[in-house]
Design a protein around this motif. Structure first.
Motif, PDB file in Angstrom:
ATOM      1  N   SER A 218       0.832  -1.198   0.000  1.00 55.42           N
ATOM      2  CA  SER A 218       0.000   0.000   0.000  1.00 55.42           C
ATOM      3  C   SER A 218       0.869   1.252   0.000  1.00 55.42           C
ATOM      4  CB  SER A 218      -0.909  -0.018   1.218  1.00 55.42           C
ATOM      5  OG  SER A 218      -1.723   1.125   1.237  1.00 55.42           O
ATOM      6  N   GLY A 219       0.618   2.133  -0.946  1.00 59.01           N
ATOM      7  CA  GLY A 219       1.363   3.376  -1.019  1.00 59.01           C
ATOM      8  C   GLY A 219       2.732   3.269  -1.644  1.00 59.01           C
ATOM      9  N   LYS A 220       3.086   2.082  -2.138  1.00 58.04           N
ATOM     10  CA  LYS A 220       4.417   1.893  -2.729  1.00 58.04           C
ATOM     11  C   LYS A 220       4.296   1.418  -4.172  1.00 58.04           C
ATOM     12  CE  LYS A 220       6.837   0.865   1.580  1.00 58.04           C
ATOM     13  NZ  LYS A 220       7.775  -0.069   2.267  1.00 58.04           N
ATOM     14  N   GLU A 221       5.398   1.505  -4.888  1.00 56.29           N
ATOM     15  CA  GLU A 221       5.414   1.030  -6.259  1.00 56.29           C
ATOM     16  C   GLU A 221       5.494  -0.499  -6.306  1.00 56.29           C
ATOM     17  OE1 GLU A 221       7.571   4.862  -8.441  1.00 56.29           O
ATOM     18  OE2 GLU A 221       8.523   2.897  -8.463  1.00 56.29           O
ATOM     19  N   ARG A 222       5.028  -1.054  -7.392  1.00 62.93           N
ATOM     20  CA  ARG A 222       5.128  -2.487  -7.580  1.00 62.93           C
ATOM     21  C   ARG A 222       6.592  -2.890  -7.686  1.00 62.93           C
ATOM     22  NH1 ARG A 222       1.941  -4.248 -12.613  1.00 62.93           N
ATOM     23  NH2 ARG A 222       3.758  -3.339 -13.657  1.00 62.93           N
ATOM     24  N   GLU A 223       6.938  -4.008  -7.053  1.00 62.03           N
ATOM     25  CA  GLU A 223       8.318  -4.465  -7.088  1.00 62.03           C
ATOM     26  C   GLU A 223       8.401  -5.924  -7.508  1.00 62.03           C
ATOM     27  OE1 GLU A 223      10.499  -4.703  -3.446  1.00 62.03           O
ATOM     28  OE2 GLU A 223       8.819  -5.518  -2.294  1.00 62.03           O
ATOM     29  N   PHE A 224       9.494  -6.242  -8.154  1.00 59.23           N
ATOM     30  CA  PHE A 224       9.777  -7.598  -8.597  1.00 59.23           C
ATOM     31  C   PHE A 224      10.069  -8.495  -7.407  1.00 59.23           C
ATOM     32  CE2 PHE A 224      11.506 -11.025 -10.960  1.00 59.23           C
ATOM     33  CZ  PHE A 224      12.667 -11.415 -10.305  1.00 59.23           C
ATOM     34  N   VAL A 225       9.585  -9.739  -7.473  1.00 63.65           N
ATOM     35  CA  VAL A 225       9.829 -10.716  -6.407  1.00 63.65           C
ATOM     36  C   VAL A 225      10.675 -11.875  -6.914  1.00 63.65           C
ATOM     37  CG1 VAL A 225       8.754 -12.383  -4.847  1.00 63.65           C
ATOM     38  CG2 VAL A 225       7.713 -10.120  -5.182  1.00 63.65           C
ATOM     39  N   ALA A 226      10.214 -12.537  -7.976  1.00 63.72           N
ATOM     40  CA  ALA A 226      10.922 -13.714  -8.478  1.00 63.72           C
ATOM     41  C   ALA A 226      10.444 -14.026  -9.885  1.00 63.72           C
ATOM     42  CB  ALA A 226      10.690 -14.921  -7.575  1.00 63.72           C
ATOM     43  N   THR A 227      11.290 -14.717 -10.650  1.00 65.49           N
ATOM     44  CA  THR A 227      10.922 -15.125 -11.988  1.00 65.49           C
ATOM     45  C   THR A 227      11.487 -16.498 -12.307  1.00 65.49           C
ATOM     46  OG1 THR A 227      10.950 -14.515 -14.343  1.00 65.49           O
ATOM     47  CG2 THR A 227      12.914 -13.981 -13.064  1.00 65.49           C
ATOM     48  N   ILE A 228      10.843 -17.189 -13.243  1.00 65.67           N
ATOM     49  CA  ILE A 228      11.269 -18.528 -13.636  1.00 65.67           C
ATOM     50  C   ILE A 228      11.033 -18.705 -15.129  1.00 65.67           C
ATOM     51  CG2 ILE A 228       8.995 -19.515 -13.053  1.00 65.67           C
ATOM     52  CD1 ILE A 228      10.518 -22.050 -12.110  1.00 65.67           C
ATOM     53  N   THR A 229      11.984 -19.307 -15.813  1.00 62.97           N
ATOM     54  CA  THR A 229      11.762 -19.602 -17.221  1.00 62.97           C
ATOM     55  C   THR A 229      10.834 -20.805 -17.343  1.00 62.97           C
ATOM     56  OG1 THR A 229      13.752 -20.981 -17.298  1.00 62.97           O
ATOM     57  CG2 THR A 229      13.967 -18.683 -17.986  1.00 62.97           C
ATOM     58  N   TRP A 230       9.970 -20.758 -18.307  1.00 64.30           N
ATOM     59  CA  TRP A 230       8.932 -21.780 -18.422  1.00 64.30           C
ATOM     60  C   TRP A 230       9.503 -23.130 -18.829  1.00 64.30           C
ATOM     61  CZ3 TRP A 230       4.543 -21.899 -16.210  1.00 64.30           C
ATOM     62  CH2 TRP A 230       3.525 -22.738 -16.649  1.00 64.30           C
ATOM     63  N   SER A 231      10.431 -23.147 -19.766  1.00 66.62           N
ATOM     64  CA  SER A 231      10.930 -24.420 -20.267  1.00 66.62           C
ATOM     65  C   SER A 231      12.041 -24.991 -19.399  1.00 66.62           C
ATOM     66  CB  SER A 231      11.414 -24.283 -21.705  1.00 66.62           C
ATOM     67  OG  SER A 231      12.455 -23.332 -21.765  1.00 66.62           O
ATOM     68  N   GLY A 232      13.007 -24.180 -19.030  1.00 64.84           N
ATOM     69  CA  GLY A 232      14.162 -24.696 -18.320  1.00 64.84           C
ATOM     70  C   GLY A 232      14.089 -24.607 -16.820  1.00 64.84           C
ATOM     71  N   GLY A 233      13.223 -23.755 -16.308  1.00 70.58           N
ATOM     72  CA  GLY A 233      13.092 -23.629 -14.869  1.00 70.58           C
ATOM     73  C   GLY A 233      14.167 -22.810 -14.191  1.00 70.58           C
ATOM     74  N   SER A 234      14.903 -22.016 -14.945  1.00 73.84           N
ATOM     75  CA  SER A 234      15.885 -21.130 -14.321  1.00 73.84           C
ATOM     76  C   SER A 234      15.151 -20.088 -13.491  1.00 73.84           C
ATOM     77  CB  SER A 234      16.743 -20.445 -15.377  1.00 73.84           C
ATOM     78  OG  SER A 234      17.482 -21.390 -16.109  1.00 73.84           O
ATOM     79  N   THR A 235      15.745 -19.719 -12.354  1.00 73.38           N
ATOM     80  CA  THR A 235      15.083 -18.786 -11.455  1.00 73.38           C
ATOM     81  C   THR A 235      15.979 -17.600 -11.110  1.00 73.38           C
ATOM     82  OG1 THR A 235      15.840 -20.037  -9.529  1.00 73.38           O
ATOM     83  CG2 THR A 235      13.672 -20.593 -10.415  1.00 73.38           C
ATOM     84  N   TYR A 236      15.316 -16.549 -10.689  1.00 73.07           N
ATOM     85  CA  TYR A 236      16.024 -15.350 -10.236  1.00 73.07           C
ATOM     86  C   TYR A 236      15.134 -14.663  -9.213  1.00 73.07           C
ATOM     87  CZ  TYR A 236      18.338 -10.830 -10.232  1.00 73.07           C
ATOM     88  OH  TYR A 236      18.993  -9.684  -9.835  1.00 73.07           O
ATOM     89  N   TYR A 237      15.763 -14.172  -8.133  1.00 71.76           N
ATOM     90  CA  TYR A 237      15.003 -13.585  -7.031  1.00 71.76           C
ATOM     91  C   TYR A 237      15.487 -12.180  -6.701  1.00 71.76           C
ATOM     92  CZ  TYR A 237      13.572 -18.412  -6.183  1.00 71.76           C
ATOM     93  OH  TYR A 237      13.058 -19.680  -6.312  1.00 71.76           O
ATOM     94  N   SER A 238      14.588 -11.420  -6.110  1.00 71.15           N
ATOM     95  CA  SER A 238      14.993 -10.139  -5.569  1.00 71.15           C
ATOM     96  C   SER A 238      15.827 -10.388  -4.321  1.00 71.15           C
ATOM     97  CB  SER A 238      13.774  -9.291  -5.209  1.00 71.15           C
ATOM     98  OG  SER A 238      13.073  -9.890  -4.130  1.00 71.15           O
TER      99      SER A 238
END
Length: 122
Positions: A41-61
């Motif tokens: 609330s009151g803040k900008e949207r921020e990235f949390v985590a992502t994953i590639t669909w085929s390979g499953g590689s991940t990256y986190y904040s």
């Protein structure tokens, strides 16, 4: 047209765990990557985590690395966010997102869900 629907949010206490789910609908769903974002609330949207669909590689904040785990089930067209050791500062609306093309990044997501509220009490 892809639709993303999040579920699993709720009210928990600090230190608890919670798993969010994101279900995709549409005849063909083959994104390049899926991700979770959050907006307090009151803040900008921020990235949390992502994953590639085929390979499953991940990256986190940095703020979620080691506590949160992103995963996906290709057959079920679902993505998940396992959140452990939750803190009051994790309180936010969590959004699922998908992108169709590279790069593997924290930006460029073109499909979004409606969000699910996560509230962590101290």
């Amino acid at each position: 047209q892809v639709q993303l629907v999040e579920s699993g949010g709720g009210l928990v206490q600090a230190g608890d765990s919670l798993t969010l789910s994101c279900t995709a609908s549409g005849r063909t769903f083959t994104p390049y990557a899926m991700a979770w974002f959050r907006q307090a609330s009151g803040k900008e949207r921020e990235f949390v985590a992502t994953i590639t669909w085929s390979g499953g590689s991940t990256y986190y904040s940095d703020s979620t690395k080691g506590r949160f785990t992103i995963s996906r089930d290709v057959a079920k067209k679902m993505a998940f966010l396992q959140m452990n050791r939750l803190k009051p500062e994790d309180t936010a609306v969590y959004y699922c997102a998908a992108k169709n093309t590279p790069p593997f990044s924290t930006y460029g997501y073109n499909d979004w869900g409606q969000g699910t509220q996560v509230t962590v009490s101290s």
